[in-house]
Scaffold this motif. Structure first.
Motif, PDB file in Angstrom:
ATOM      1  N   GLN A  96       0.834  -1.198  -0.064  1.00 16.05           N
ATOM      2  CA  GLN A  96      -0.010   0.073  -0.123  1.00 16.05           C
ATOM      3  C   GLN A  96       0.831   1.312  -0.108  1.00 16.05           C
ATOM      4  O   GLN A  96       0.360   2.284  -0.967  1.00 16.05           O
ATOM      5  N   ARG A  97       1.988   1.304   0.654  1.00 12.15           N
ATOM      6  CA  ARG A  97       2.855   2.368   0.900  1.00 12.15           C
ATOM      7  C   ARG A  97       3.543   2.587  -0.347  1.00 12.15           C
ATOM      8  O   ARG A  97       3.539   3.644  -0.892  1.00 12.15           O
ATOM      9  N   ASN A  98       3.906   1.694  -1.105  1.00  9.53           N
ATOM     10  CA  ASN A  98       4.729   1.800  -2.421  1.00  9.53           C
ATOM     11  C   ASN A  98       3.794   2.241  -3.401  1.00  9.53           C
ATOM     12  O   ASN A  98       4.025   3.041  -4.121  1.00  9.53           O
ATOM     13  N   ARG A  99       2.547   1.757  -3.390  1.00 10.12           N
ATOM     14  CA  ARG A  99       1.382   2.157  -4.363  1.00 10.12           C
ATOM     15  C   ARG A  99       1.291   3.576  -4.243  1.00 10.12           C
ATOM     16  O   ARG A  99       1.215   4.404  -5.294  1.00 10.12           O
ATOM     17  N   TYR A 100       0.913   3.987  -3.019  1.00 12.08           N
ATOM     18  CA  TYR A 100       0.709   5.570  -2.816  1.00 12.08           C
ATOM     19  C   TYR A 100       1.790   6.175  -2.958  1.00 12.08           C
ATOM     20  O   TYR A 100       1.566   7.219  -3.796  1.00 12.08           O
ATOM     21  N   THR A 101       2.867   5.826  -2.771  1.00 13.94           N
ATOM     22  CA  THR A 101       4.235   6.717  -3.155  1.00 13.94           C
ATOM     23  C   THR A 101       4.349   6.673  -4.765  1.00 13.94           C
ATOM     24  O   THR A 101       4.744   7.937  -5.264  1.00 13.94           O
ATOM     25  N   ALA A 102       4.231   5.379  -5.420  1.00  7.41           N
ATOM     26  CA  ALA A 102       4.214   5.478  -6.821  1.00  7.41           C
ATOM     27  C   ALA A 102       3.252   6.480  -7.303  1.00  7.41           C
ATOM     28  O   ALA A 102       3.576   7.207  -8.373  1.00  7.41           O
ATOM     29  N   TYR A 103       2.213   6.546  -6.852  1.00  9.88           N
ATOM     30  CA  TYR A 103       1.057   7.602  -7.505  1.00  9.88           C
ATOM     31  C   TYR A 103       1.495   9.081  -7.232  1.00  9.88           C
ATOM     32  O   TYR A 103       1.535   9.893  -8.014  1.00  9.88           O
ATOM     33  N   ARG A 104       2.071   9.253  -5.973  1.00 15.65           N
ATOM     34  CA  ARG A 104       2.478  10.543  -5.913  1.00 15.65           C
ATOM     35  C   ARG A 104       3.883  11.006  -6.806  1.00 15.65           C
ATOM     36  O   ARG A 104       4.147  12.005  -7.060  1.00 15.65           O
ATOM     37  N   GLN A 105       4.539   9.828  -6.950  1.00 17.35           N
ATOM     38  CA  GLN A 105       5.889  10.017  -7.807  1.00 17.35           C
ATOM     39  C   GLN A 105       5.272  10.558  -9.159  1.00 17.35           C
ATOM     40  O   GLN A 105       5.915  11.198  -9.992  1.00 17.35           O
TER      41      GLN A 105
END
Length: 146
Positions: A96-105
């Motif tokens: 979840q953290r990686n997905r959220y961060t990927a969207y932000r990126q």
């Protein structure tokens, strides 16, 4: 684009979404709302990034920068540390953290800084690629801040 709360999106029917889905990149999948069912070629900032590459690419997910910026776990880890220093710890699983961060990126890569509570819809193809890379059963899709 500033966020808006449009209750009609919640009642989008599958047939309406299928009719609207005008994917030209070949990688999009219909999403729960019309706002999410958009191709990377329909979003100006993302299409500019896609076409800025030296050769023709059908989709933003085919851009070498997408892999580096949005899917590389070491880049996401570093970006998350920056996020955590500003906003605090996310109480989520690694996926979840990686997905959220990927969207932000993806947003940072294409728009730069948007500001607090400013949201933009992301293309179906990119969301699908990120979701498959960092899948979890708790995925809820795009949500405007309340």
């Amino acid at each position: 684009m500033a966020s808006t709360n449009n209750n009609s999106e919640a009642s989008d029917s599958a047939s309406d979404i299928d009719l609207h889905m005008s994917c030209t990149c070949g990688f999009c999948t219909p999403k729960p709302t019309l706002r999410e069912s958009i191709c990377c070629t329909e979003i100006t900032r993302i299409d500019e990034k896609r076409t800025s590459y030296q050769k023709e690419l059908p989709c933003i997910t085919e851009h070498p920068g997408f892999q580096s910026v949005c899917l590389d776990i070491y880049v996401l880890e570093t970006a998350y540390y920056q996020y955590r220093s500003q906003y605090g710890e996310l109480q989520k699983t690694i996926e979840q953290r990686n997905r959220y961060t990927a969207y932000r990126q993806l947003v940072r890569w294409c728009w730069g800084y948007l500001g607090k509570s400013v949201r933009v819809p992301l293309p179906s193809c990119a969301v699908t690629k990120i979701h498959h890379s960092f899948s979890s059963e708790e995925y809820q899709g795009f949500r405007d801040p309340e």
